[in-house]
Design a protein around this motif. Sequence first.
Motif, PDB file in Angstrom:
ATOM      1  N   ALA A   1       0.885  -1.185  -0.055  1.00 53.12           N
ATOM      2  CA  ALA A   1      -0.002  -0.133   0.123  1.00 53.12           C
ATOM      3  C   ALA A   1       0.933   1.374   0.023  1.00 53.12           C
ATOM      4  CB  ALA A   1      -0.770   0.106   1.465  1.00 53.12           C
ATOM      5  N   ALA A   2       0.408   2.212  -0.489  1.00 52.55           N
ATOM      6  CA  ALA A   2       1.216   3.624  -0.705  1.00 52.55           C
ATOM      7  C   ALA A   2       1.222   4.234   0.987  1.00 52.55           C
ATOM      8  CB  ALA A   2       0.495   4.597  -1.650  1.00 52.55           C
ATOM      9  N   PRO A   3       2.079   4.635   1.530  1.00 53.46           N
ATOM     10  CA  PRO A   3       2.269   5.400   2.743  1.00 53.46           C
ATOM     11  C   PRO A   3       1.269   6.546   2.641  1.00 53.46           C
ATOM     12  CG  PRO A   3       4.376   5.715   1.472  1.00 53.46           C
ATOM     13  CD  PRO A   3       3.616   4.862   0.615  1.00 53.46           C
ATOM     14  N   PRO A   4       0.781   7.009   3.733  1.00 51.73           N
ATOM     15  CA  PRO A   4       0.063   7.999   4.048  1.00 51.73           C
ATOM     16  C   PRO A   4       0.680   9.190   3.822  1.00 51.73           C
ATOM     17  CG  PRO A   4       0.373   7.095   6.258  1.00 51.73           C
ATOM     18  CD  PRO A   4       0.978   6.200   5.035  1.00 51.73           C
ATOM     19  N   SER A   5       0.145  10.129   3.015  1.00 51.34           N
ATOM     20  CA  SER A   5       0.830  11.522   2.890  1.00 51.34           C
ATOM     21  C   SER A   5       1.118  12.378   4.120  1.00 51.34           C
ATOM     22  CB  SER A   5      -0.085  12.324   1.793  1.00 51.34           C
ATOM     23  OG  SER A   5      -0.037  11.750   0.632  1.00 51.34           O
ATOM     24  N   GLN A   6       2.036  13.086   4.178  1.00 53.79           N
ATOM     25  CA  GLN A   6       2.036  14.306   5.369  1.00 53.79           C
ATOM     26  C   GLN A   6       0.969  15.231   5.138  1.00 53.79           C
ATOM     27  OE1 GLN A   6       5.849  15.822   5.823  1.00 53.79           O
ATOM     28  NE2 GLN A   6       5.208  17.941   6.415  1.00 53.79           N
ATOM     29  N   CYS A   7       0.389  15.468   6.431  1.00 56.87           N
ATOM     30  CA  CYS A   7      -0.792  16.330   6.457  1.00 56.87           C
ATOM     31  C   CYS A   7      -0.083  17.994   6.198  1.00 56.87           C
ATOM     32  CB  CYS A   7      -1.070  16.537   8.022  1.00 56.87           C
ATOM     33  SG  CYS A   7      -1.637  15.060   8.641  1.00 56.87           S
TER      34      CYS A   7
END
Length: 482
Positions: free
Chosen positions: A32-38
């Motif tokens: 899975a793609a890592p979550p983006s920075q807020c």
Amino acid sequence: MPRAVLSLVFFALLAFPAAAQLDGAPKAPVAAAPPSQCPDNMDAFADSAEVLSCLCPAAQLGAGSVWGTDTYTADSATCRAALHAGMVGRQGGLVTVEMLPGLARYPGTTRNGVQSQNYGSYRGSYRFQGEPVRAQAAPAATQTQITQCPDTMTAFADSAEVVTCTCPAAQSGSGAVWGTDTYTADSATCRAALHAGLLPRQGGTVTLEMLPGEARYPGTTRNGVASTNYGPYGASYRFRGDPRRQAAAAPGAPQVCPDNMSAFADSDEQLSCLCPGEATLRGAVWGTDTYTADSATCRAAVHAGMIAQTGGSVALQMLPGAARYPGTTRNGIASNNFGAYGASFRFTGDARAGKAGAPVQAPVAESLQRTGQVQLYITFRTGSADLDMAAAPVLYQVRDALVNDPALRLRLIGHTDSTGTAATNLPLSQRRAESVRQWLVASGIGAERLGAEGRGPNEPIADNASESGRSLNRRVQAARMQ
């Protein structure tokens, strides 16, 4: 099998590895793609209803401004707001943000080491989804859905809202307070709740109502908090549901006089109030008949001859300032000279000082709230520790104060005047304090909430040379135990 056939099978498997897997067999997982920075803030998502999951790095928690509590303006720093909301710890973490319409106000609070600010109307908002993961969980008694109290109530000015919120213990020790029972909207909310007697030192939940502004806010010292006088202010609040304050005086009973009349400066008000005996012993006085507004009210009343040192009811009138205030010594009180001062007061009615009567009792619950102690003028039979029937009204006040405040614990301290010998007076004062303690225990108060001791004639509060002074010294002091 011939060598040529084996070779053909081998090369077929190399060329078509998928052919070795049957349909429906497990396939290799896809990462899975890592979550983006807020984002630094959520303003780009204003006017939407999006839900966004993103990562708050630890380095991003210390930057930016935050407006609001639990619901934040869209331009608030996202990760710093997440720390304020308790959704991440100092190491950062994953958060889920839900975009919302704008609100009419955003009250600020100090929480989890982050100070958010008050703000008015803003076009877009957001809040975090999920359960808080604060480093230090709130005590079980306060783990509710109620929002932490704002640092002040200025975000609610010009409203008539009723707000229920939680005061952490740390929040009751900071900030300034103006007024008594009714407070300026910019008074520190939780410290005002402590001043009002609604909040124990360990914190708790309070309910308050917003009110219009008032012309003045008199300050007092109560429950270990000193509030300050203030003049006109555009918005106010007061707390609801305080049984201790409601029990402080019977309906229709006169108010205890303010320590001084400074809060009423620049007015022409008339006031009737009660001077307990102990209040006549405190403070400085400037002037004669007409007094500076900051003169000690009850001590000035003795000087003016309106009451004896043992106390009584007075009526007074506020006046403009005068160019000078000459001092005199009268009725055992020395007043001082003073020059021009901006406001004055004088007493109305006939001077009636003369032979002192019995000391006037201060309202017990109110005095315990204001100063943490009260002098009890309880009558005993002469030379005895046997309670007199006339002591009943004061004893009932003490009992009611203890019933209405289950956390209250009192030390009862017996005192005598200087008549007789110390060898007689010291044990007599101890027995009198113990008599009061036993009466309260027999009336249903837990013995563990009461202590008793005697100090005889060693701690006079008035001059033993006069009968009025001696009557003030014969007392049982009730002092709050921490």
